[in-house]
Design an enzyme around this catalytic site. Sequence first.
Site, PDB file in Angstrom:
ATOM      1  N   HIS A 205      -3.718  -4.952   0.593  1.00  0.00           N
ATOM      2  CA  HIS A 205      -3.135  -5.511   1.828  1.00  0.00           C
ATOM      3  C   HIS A 205      -3.238  -7.036   1.817  1.00  0.00           C
ATOM      4  CE1 HIS A 205      -2.443  -1.764   4.053  1.00  0.00           C
ATOM      5  NE2 HIS A 205      -3.473  -1.308   3.356  1.00  0.00           N
TER       6      HIS A 205
ATOM      7  N   GLU B 278      -1.713  -9.135   3.501  1.00  0.00           N
ATOM      8  CA  GLU B 278      -1.575  -9.731   4.847  1.00  0.00           C
ATOM      9  C   GLU B 278      -2.935 -10.058   5.465  1.00  0.00           C
ATOM     10  OE1 GLU B 278      -1.029  -6.585   4.043  1.00  0.00           O
ATOM     11  OE2 GLU B 278      -1.362  -5.176   5.701  1.00  0.00           O
TER      12      GLU B 278
ATOM     13  N   CYS C 281       0.832  -1.199   0.000  1.00  0.00           N
ATOM     14  CA  CYS C 281       0.000   0.000   0.000  1.00  0.00           C
ATOM     15  C   CYS C 281       0.873   1.259   0.000  1.00  0.00           C
ATOM     16  CB  CYS C 281      -0.991  -0.052   1.165  1.00  0.00           C
ATOM     17  SG  CYS C 281      -2.431   0.980   0.869  1.00  0.00           S
TER      18      CYS C 281
HETATM   19  N1  GLN Z   1      -1.796   6.768   2.875  1.00  0.00           N
HETATM   20  C1  GLN Z   1      -1.912   5.998   1.686  1.00  0.00           C
HETATM   21  C2  GLN Z   1      -3.263   6.169   1.017  1.00  0.00           C
HETATM   22  O1  GLN Z   1      -4.196   6.579   1.645  1.00  0.00           O
HETATM   23  C3  GLN Z   1      -1.657   4.525   1.945  1.00  0.00           C
HETATM   24  C4  GLN Z   1      -2.657   3.887   2.824  1.00  0.00           C
HETATM   25  C5  GLN Z   1      -2.208   2.566   3.354  1.00  0.00           C
HETATM   26  O2  GLN Z   1      -1.031   2.239   3.352  1.00  0.00           O
HETATM   27  N2  GLN Z   1      -3.134   1.773   3.857  1.00  0.00           N
HETATM   28  O3  GLN Z   1      -3.398   5.856  -0.134  1.00  0.00           O
END
Ligand code: GLN
Length: 542
Positions: free
Chosen positions: A514, A516, A380
Amino acid sequence: MTRFVFITGGVVSSLGKGILSAALGALLQARGYRVRLRKLDPYLNVDPGTMSPQQHGEVFVTEDGAETDLDLGHYERFTGVDARRSDSTTTGRIYSEVIARERRGDYLGATVQVIPHITDAIRDAITQDTDGADFALVEIGGTVGDIESLPFLEAIRQLGNELGEERALFVHLTLVPYIPSAGELKTKPTQHSVKELLNVGIQPQVLVCRSDRPIPPNERRKIALFCNVREAAVIPAIDVDTIYAVPLSYHAEGLDREVLHHFRLPCEALPDLSRWQDIVAKLRNPEGAVTIAVVGKYTNLLDSYKSLAEALAHGGIANRVKVRLDWVDSEVFETPGAIHRLEAVHGILVPGGFGERGTQGKIEAVRFARERRVPFLGICFGMQMAVIEAARNLAGMEGASSTEFGPCEVPVVGLLTEWTRGNLVERRAAGGELGGTMRLGAYPCEIAPDSMLAGIYGARRISERHRHRYEVNINFRPQLEAAGLRFAGMSPDGVLPEMVELPGHPWFVGVQFHPELKSRPFAPHPLFASFVAASVKQARLV
Ligand code: GLN
């Protein structure tokens, strides 16, 4: 017919109520029953989505896009049952629903009160959408005696009364501390905690007692006598070396048998626990070890990265190695020379995150992994940092950054303003509300057939869970690909970059989702299995 097991906790927090619930779910499943697990949290946030992970740990995201308590992650990892929005309720959500109904006029003429309106809404939340499961396990957040959890306790008291013994069971988790100066285990905190429950009209039938050493029969008898439970229903919960041994140890202490006994269900046949025995055997007898650096921001509270740590452990199970984690606060890499710390590790992971603090250090870590050919996984925010690093240092776009940190010259990462969910179009604007408005939950992704990632997944089309407000800006794809960063996974409409890889590097992957969240000890996620395998290779090189 769904039976309800209500799980409360007393004496202190952090005794492992979530793991107890998850492990009991796994044990009932191993006996052939269908389970659903859910959690009620007493705070006023509508969901934990707007809380710092340093307050309450990781925000777990469900397939259907709910931002929930991290205990739902344990439930999924122990039972493999995907949680839903309806499995997570907070005081804030209950109140906002009741107040919205009041404004609509649904209660016209009535005075709206905690009892019955709030408690009725809690009861609905508990009993809805159980899908005909044999057991619904309902964990009440917080500790008995907290002012905040009273409406929840009142609601489960009412339900217990209405459903009767044959459909409701109260399990209470307490602490039996060892007092060194007396050389004794003390049962008094447990007695007091059960009294607290009795004060609100709940008599628990099973007591689970956390302790750092075996609880002698005498103390068990005492707890049973003073707390008005069967002696066999006083279940010791002794510390174990891995959370995946918890189902085995609760079974050995008779927890599942007591639960079935309460419901008058047959309990002579033994459950099939081979899945757990196998996982524990692999964890206890690794054939090697690797060290992976997790370069993040919330490294002072490891609960912030709960699912990530578990997924890496699952990657270890898949490769029969122990995965040691070196948690590094990325800000340290803003000091010259500090980056050498990464010379000792076999893999580098930059996890999800928010905000500008520490980003320079994350970008330095990505650069180190890319240039020194160390296996790298960016998740992410970590993928966004990897793209910014490639833009700046491979494609020569010096001013490349993310608009998350304010206006910038070359916005290779920008605000996600429009995307599709099924047949719906979701739209967002800068300055909009922050609660529950990210791109959340499961979305499909198409993988380029000849990519390394297609090989890892063994599939062309996958689905993964998301939680982000910003995205890699597709307009920069040609320049980034020309510089060597491949956009290997895209949303099916070809608009949103979902995965990048670096051909020629031993293992360099960034993913916008994600992974995970979907890893299970008995089904390690392919990305984590492959990343750990690459780290094992790296360990042989260094
Ligand atoms: N801050 C980034 C976004 O909002 C990544 C978010 C995250 O890593 N869950 O896109």
